[in-house]
Motif scaffolding. Structure first.
Motif, PDB file in Angstrom:
ATOM      1  N   GLU A   5      11.273  15.299   9.127  1.00  0.00           N
ATOM      2  CA  GLU A   5      12.622  15.674   8.683  1.00  0.00           C
ATOM      3  C   GLU A   5      13.289  14.493   7.972  1.00  0.00           C
ATOM      4  N   MET A   6      13.096  13.283   8.507  1.00  0.00           N
ATOM      5  CA  MET A   6      13.672  12.097   7.875  1.00  0.00           C
ATOM      6  C   MET A   6      13.056  11.905   6.482  1.00  0.00           C
ATOM      7  N   TYR A   7      11.752  12.114   6.372  1.00  0.00           N
ATOM      8  CA  TYR A   7      11.092  11.956   5.069  1.00  0.00           C
ATOM      9  C   TYR A   7      11.669  12.968   4.068  1.00  0.00           C
ATOM     10  N   ASP A   8      11.805  14.214   4.515  1.00  0.00           N
ATOM     11  CA  ASP A   8      12.305  15.254   3.610  1.00  0.00           C
ATOM     12  C   ASP A   8      13.716  14.921   3.122  1.00  0.00           C
ATOM     13  N   SER A   9      14.561  14.427   4.042  1.00  0.00           N
ATOM     14  CA  SER A   9      15.923  14.052   3.674  1.00  0.00           C
ATOM     15  C   SER A   9      15.899  12.898   2.664  1.00  0.00           C
ATOM     16  N   PRO A  25       0.799  -1.232   0.000  1.00  0.00           N
ATOM     17  CA  PRO A  25       0.000   0.000   0.000  1.00  0.00           C
ATOM     18  C   PRO A  25       0.832   1.283   0.000  1.00  0.00           C
ATOM     19  N   LEU A  26       0.336   2.262  -0.749  1.00  0.00           N
ATOM     20  CA  LEU A  26       0.910   3.607  -0.771  1.00  0.00           C
ATOM     21  C   LEU A  26       0.737   4.219   0.621  1.00  0.00           C
ATOM     22  N   VAL A  27       1.754   4.964   1.048  1.00  0.00           N
ATOM     23  CA  VAL A  27       1.631   5.660   2.332  1.00  0.00           C
ATOM     24  C   VAL A  27       2.226   7.054   2.159  1.00  0.00           C
ATOM     25  N   THR A  28       1.539   8.047   2.685  1.00  0.00           N
ATOM     26  CA  THR A  28       1.979   9.433   2.514  1.00  0.00           C
ATOM     27  C   THR A  28       2.995   9.818   3.589  1.00  0.00           C
ATOM     28  N   LYS A  29       3.623  10.960   3.398  1.00  0.00           N
ATOM     29  CA  LYS A  29       4.530  11.512   4.424  1.00  0.00           C
ATOM     30  C   LYS A  29       3.790  11.617   5.755  1.00  0.00           C
ATOM     31  N   ASP A  30       2.586  12.195   5.737  1.00  0.00           N
ATOM     32  CA  ASP A  30       1.808  12.347   6.973  1.00  0.00           C
ATOM     33  C   ASP A  30       1.464  10.978   7.575  1.00  0.00           C
ATOM     34  N   GLY A  31       1.235   9.989   6.707  1.00  0.00           N
ATOM     35  CA  GLY A  31       0.932   8.645   7.182  1.00  0.00           C
ATOM     36  C   GLY A  31       2.134   8.037   7.897  1.00  0.00           C
ATOM     37  N   LEU A  32       3.319   8.210   7.321  1.00  0.00           N
ATOM     38  CA  LEU A  32       4.534   7.676   7.936  1.00  0.00           C
ATOM     39  C   LEU A  32       4.778   8.309   9.301  1.00  0.00           C
ATOM     40  N   ILE A  33       4.474   9.600   9.403  1.00  0.00           N
ATOM     41  CA  ILE A  33       4.623  10.300  10.683  1.00  0.00           C
ATOM     42  C   ILE A  33       3.578   9.775  11.677  1.00  0.00           C
ATOM     43  N   ALA A  34       2.308   9.694  11.222  1.00  0.00           N
ATOM     44  CA  ALA A  34       1.213   9.249  12.115  1.00  0.00           C
ATOM     45  C   ALA A  34       1.452   7.832  12.632  1.00  0.00           C
ATOM     46  N   LEU A  35       2.059   7.000  11.796  1.00  0.00           N
ATOM     47  CA  LEU A  35       2.299   5.609  12.187  1.00  0.00           C
ATOM     48  C   LEU A  35       3.593   5.445  12.982  1.00  0.00           C
ATOM     49  N   GLY A  36       4.310   6.556  13.175  1.00  0.00           N
ATOM     50  CA  GLY A  36       5.542   6.501  13.952  1.00  0.00           C
ATOM     51  C   GLY A  36       6.688   5.826  13.218  1.00  0.00           C
ATOM     52  N   VAL A  37       6.599   5.766  11.883  1.00  0.00           N
ATOM     53  CA  VAL A  37       7.647   5.098  11.105  1.00  0.00           C
ATOM     54  C   VAL A  37       8.857   6.013  10.915  1.00  0.00           C
ATOM     55  N   MET A  38       8.610   7.292  10.703  1.00  0.00           N
ATOM     56  CA  MET A  38       9.727   8.244  10.592  1.00  0.00           C
ATOM     57  C   MET A  38       9.238   9.655  10.881  1.00  0.00           C
ATOM     58  N   ASN A  98      21.168   6.125  13.881  1.00  0.00           N
ATOM     59  CA  ASN A  98      20.853   7.313  14.675  1.00  0.00           C
ATOM     60  C   ASN A  98      19.787   8.075  13.895  1.00  0.00           C
ATOM     61  N   ASN A  99      19.995   9.345  13.597  1.00  0.00           N
ATOM     62  CA  ASN A  99      18.952  10.057  12.850  1.00  0.00           C
ATOM     63  C   ASN A  99      19.324  10.274  11.398  1.00  0.00           C
ATOM     64  N   GLU A 100      20.443   9.670  10.962  1.00  0.00           N
ATOM     65  CA  GLU A 100      20.898   9.871   9.594  1.00  0.00           C
ATOM     66  C   GLU A 100      20.243   8.854   8.659  1.00  0.00           C
ATOM     67  N   VAL A 101      19.598   9.373   7.624  1.00  0.00           N
ATOM     68  CA  VAL A 101      18.930   8.516   6.648  1.00  0.00           C
ATOM     69  C   VAL A 101      19.858   8.295   5.463  1.00  0.00           C
ATOM     70  N   ILE A 102      20.142   7.011   5.134  1.00  0.00           N
ATOM     71  CA  ILE A 102      21.019   6.723   3.997  1.00  0.00           C
ATOM     72  C   ILE A 102      20.417   5.639   3.107  1.00  0.00           C
ATOM     73  N   LEU A 103      20.831   5.679   1.834  1.00  0.00           N
ATOM     74  CA  LEU A 103      20.414   4.651   0.879  1.00  0.00           C
ATOM     75  C   LEU A 103      21.032   3.315   1.276  1.00  0.00           C
ATOM     76  N   ILE A 104      20.201   2.250   1.296  1.00  0.00           N
ATOM     77  CA  ILE A 104      20.718   0.921   1.632  1.00  0.00           C
ATOM     78  C   ILE A 104      20.403  -0.052   0.485  1.00  0.00           C
ATOM     79  N   ASP A 105      20.520  -1.336   0.728  1.00  0.00           N
ATOM     80  CA  ASP A 105      20.187  -2.385  -0.242  1.00  0.00           C
ATOM     81  C   ASP A 105      21.052  -2.285  -1.495  1.00  0.00           C
ATOM     82  N   GLU A 106      20.465  -2.390  -2.658  1.00  0.00           N
ATOM     83  CA  GLU A 106      21.228  -2.450  -3.909  1.00  0.00           C
ATOM     84  C   GLU A 106      20.679  -1.435  -4.911  1.00  0.00           C
ATOM     85  N   ILE A 107      21.435  -1.207  -5.973  1.00  0.00           N
ATOM     86  CA  ILE A 107      20.915  -0.437  -7.111  1.00  0.00           C
ATOM     87  C   ILE A 107      21.175  -1.315  -8.327  1.00  0.00           C
TER      88      ILE A 107
END
Lengths: 226, 226
Positions: free
Chosen positions: B154-158, B138-151, B192-201
């Protein structure tokens, strides 16, 4: 009067003063003769429900007016089941704005792995879905609405801010009658660049609980107007 | 080495220096023996695809490093099909970040009434979906991620800003080979609070066209590494 749109539950006429007249009908959305505000087709007729929805809407629109929130509401004629409103253009082919104070319904169907049914969504959570029966009313993000040319980011921000304020006012009003608002859906429109609340604010647009049990729309209208 | 996670296409080990080792496998997601990066279960094994995906990832991670974008990538050992990465926590139970440069696929299935297949999405459009097979991601919005406590917001914007930059870099690299990137999906994590690309490309994460025709992942890998 020129009829400019025939809706499922309302007909729309153009007035000579430039405003628009909404005629509330007794047709309800539903399925197999059972009233269901979530359904997309007319399923039954309930005598007097048009006027009841109009009276409910008047009540809330008047409260919003007192709170200084501009909406499309101008005046109403309950006997004729009509409401005079400002003209406004809907977003895209119709957009629903949902404000959730407690997580339930489709929010849980989507995100039930992350949150329990009935959890308070602190401060309220706002989301938008396209009215599109065939596609199951898909969720669309702020960035999606911008990318699709449906609205600007500023319009979205204004709409979201108004939605949170209006929801809080409706919830407070319902709380006076011991009612607990879980979620509510709105429709907004725009005139030039001004975004305002349009359509109605009736029992079929909200999910309300009393003493832990959901209150069906017809019963809810009675409580609100009683 | 302690195996801390066994994935569909990669196994994950804990290293003594605090970093993590990803072992790329030859298992592919797919259905009925046909490779399909969009599928959620392992459908077949293609000899050498693990190393090929690793090499593709190294290529892009090195380009990002040169461009000054920090990712989880530390080093790689192609012979052993392993990549050493920084430790990071995934968001929720797994979140996919999609960047679309041209509208197609599920974007059209959702919003096809508003936009034609193949339309350029000016500047790129970013959206997030939960990895949840049963709920159809399912699609989840920035506000949804915040409401669900996922991030946090600021983390979303980064994450969104990095996604747009990285997508532009990958698209420019592909364009050198006459390839046209339509969309690409990423996974981000945080330490910590740093958001970085993980997995593969790798090729399975992107939808690429050449001369107006889609390029299948195995062929795409050959072109990228060729």
């Amino acid at each position: 009067m020129e009829k400019i749109y025939q809706g499922k539950t309302k007909d729309v006429y153009k007035l000579e003063n430039g405003n628009v007249l909404l005629k509330f009908k007794d047709d309800c959305t539903g399925k197999d003769g059972v009233f269901d505000p979530g359904e997309n087709s007319v399923g039954l007729t309930i005598e007097g429900i048009g006027k009841a929805n109009l009276e409910t809407s008047i009540k809330f629109f008047e409260i919003l007016k007192e709170a200084g929130i501009k909406t499309h509401y101008v005046s109403a004629d309950v006997d004729n089941a009509t409401m005079e409103v400002l003209p406004a253009t809907v977003f895209g082919h119709g957009l629903e704005v949902i404000c959730r104070l407690k997580a339930t319904g489709s929010f849980i169907r989507r995100y039930g792995d992350y949150i329990a049914d009935g959890t308070v969504l602190e401060g309220g959570y706002v989301e938008t879905t396209f009215k599109d029966d065939a596609k199951g009313d898909p969720l669309v993000t702020k960035d999606g609405l911008i990318a699709l040319g449906v609205m600007s980011g500023e319009m979205y921000d204004s709409m979201k801010e108004q939605t949170l304020k209006i929801t809080r006012i409706v919830a407070d009003e319902l709380a006076k009658k011991g009612l607990d608002l879980y979620d509510i859906k709105f429709e907004f429109g725009y005139n030039n660049n001004e975004v305002i609340l349009i359509d109605e604010i009736a029992s079929g647009n909200m999910r309300v609980y009393k003493d832990g049990k959901i209150v069906e729309p017809v019963e809810l209208t009675k409580i609100i107007l009683g």
